[in-house]
Design an enzyme around this catalytic site. Structure first.
Site, PDB file in Angstrom:
ATOM      1  N   HIS A 174      10.605 -17.500 -54.364  1.00 53.36           N
ATOM      2  CA  HIS A 174      12.038 -17.213 -54.344  1.00 53.36           C
ATOM      3  C   HIS A 174      12.771 -18.175 -53.397  1.00 53.36           C
ATOM      4  CE1 HIS A 174      15.588 -14.391 -54.248  1.00 53.36           C
ATOM      5  NE2 HIS A 174      15.734 -14.935 -53.046  1.00 53.36           N
ATOM      6  N   GLU A 175      12.261 -18.316 -52.181  1.00 56.73           N
ATOM      7  CA  GLU A 175      12.947 -19.147 -51.197  1.00 56.73           C
ATOM      8  C   GLU A 175      12.888 -20.630 -51.557  1.00 56.73           C
ATOM      9  OE1 GLU A 175      14.886 -17.788 -49.242  1.00 56.73           O
ATOM     10  OE2 GLU A 175      14.133 -15.737 -49.190  1.00 56.73           O
TER      11      GLU A 175
ATOM     12  N   HIS B 127      15.739 -21.539 -53.736  1.00 61.38           N
ATOM     13  CA  HIS B 127      16.943 -21.934 -53.003  1.00 61.38           C
ATOM     14  C   HIS B 127      16.826 -23.368 -52.511  1.00 61.38           C
ATOM     15  CE1 HIS B 127      18.658 -17.981 -53.125  1.00 61.38           C
ATOM     16  NE2 HIS B 127      17.754 -17.427 -52.338  1.00 61.38           N
TER      17      HIS B 127
END
Length: 348
Positions: free
Chosen positions: A192-193, A196
């Protein structure tokens, strides 16, 4: 807000089953998103972008711990490698894969407990440990005891030019595959990170209103998901179910399994616009990092005068004022003195 050690340790005993995913990556305003999107489109306009990207991204895995056991944040080589394996599985088909270039291990209780995005402690950690260029993925594992419930946060590609040493991803060490942070124990927090870090927003960015997450093929979503709510539909006018299986939502790790074609295309374009220039292929030496910022000493002995922190101490102090109003507006207490001394290179 200050936490006692007993309180922080007590939080670790709370059942993670009731926890919700918490990501502290910058939540950009609609106006900033629009401005950054315009900048992005201008940057990619003259570029010849290969839609069939095949990029091998070097990963520097920085393990911050307080002892030699798992409970103290120590991670073995095998545990780190299993996390990189999850990244490669989850990013298969996007044009990106990852290889482990280096593992560092650092014992530092301050960084381990308090390196969250609201402190200058994370700046100190990253400035000391970060390696490589804008194309090098630096991962830091910590405990976030100063920010209960936080799983991770990342920087966006367009932030590198202004703050190169801030670039990277910070995650809770217990979220690695086989960890103890159920139901976030399959390694998907890093997936997920890194999304980003590659330029993706949350699927629920902007709610039901356009442009949402700036990707055309992710269904709009009014708010983040929790658990794995099959059939959830929070933007009913589009007659599309919420993208709860998407890696950029807040669902449990076991629910996530998808990047869309549009998200993959955006990552390829973001890479070309902001990270490709620093890329080096596997097998080549890691390029040197940018010059590290020099500490800015205060012109007077702030540790003994009892004066409140002011810009008299230079840019370093000004940044602390902006990030920590308590230290900026109060006379010196022991916590502020310790923080400023370590960040600004003062001697107390």
């Amino acid at each position: 807000m200050k936490f006692t050690l007993a309180f922080a340790l007590g939080l670790l005993s709370i059942s993670a089953a009731s926890a919700a995913r918490t990501c502290a990556t910058e939540d950009r305003s609609p106006s900033k998103i629009a401005a950054k999107q315009a900048e992005f489109l201008k940057k990619i306009e003259p570029l010849r972008i290969n839609a069939d990207a095949d990029v091998q991204i070097p990963v520097i895995f920085n393990v911050v711990h307080i002892g030699s056991t798992y409970a103290q944040g120590y991670l073995t080589d095998e545990e780190v490698k299993s996390q990189v394996d999850v990244l490669n599985s989850d990013y298969k088909g996007t044009g990106f894969q990852f290889y482990l270039a280096n593992i560092t291990r650092t014992i530092n209780a301050n960084w381990y407990n308090s390196a969250d995005p609201n402190t200058n402690i994370q700046n100190q950690m990253k400035e000391a440990l970060r390696q490589g260029t804008e194309a090098t993925l630096n991962v830091y594992t910590v405990a976030f005891n100063s920010y209960p419930g936080l799983l991770g946060y990342a920087t966006f590609p367009d932030s590198y030019v202004d703050e190169p040493f801030d670039d990277g991803v910070v995650i809770q060490w217990r979220t690695l595959p086989g960890g103890t942070y159920t139901p976030f124990d399959l390694g998907r927090t890093l997936t997920h990170e890194v999304g980003h870090w590659m330029g993706l927003y949350h699927t629920f960015q902007g709610g039901c209103a356009a442009p949402g997450d700036s990707v055309s093929d992710t269904a709009p979503e009014a708010s983040h998901a929790s658990g794995c709510p099959k059939g959830r539909d929070t933007c009913t006018s589009d007659k599309l179910l919420d993208p709860i299986e998407n890696y950029m939502d807040y669902s449990d790790d076991g629910c996530m399994d998808t990047f869309t074609a549009g998200q993959s295309a955006r990552m390829v374009q973001m890479w070309a616009a902001y990270r490709q220039s620093g890329y080096y292929p596997p097998g080549t030496p890691t390029p040197p990092s940018p010059p590290r910022p020099s500490p800015v000493p205060c012109p007077h002995d702030v540790c003994t005068t009892g004066k409140p922190l002011t810009s008299e101490c230079g840019d370093c102090a000004a940044q602390i004022i902006a990030a920590d109003p308590f230290c900026g507006s109060n006379s010196w207490d022991s916590i502020c003195v310790s923080e400023v001394a370590s960040v600004c290179g003062l001697s107390c």
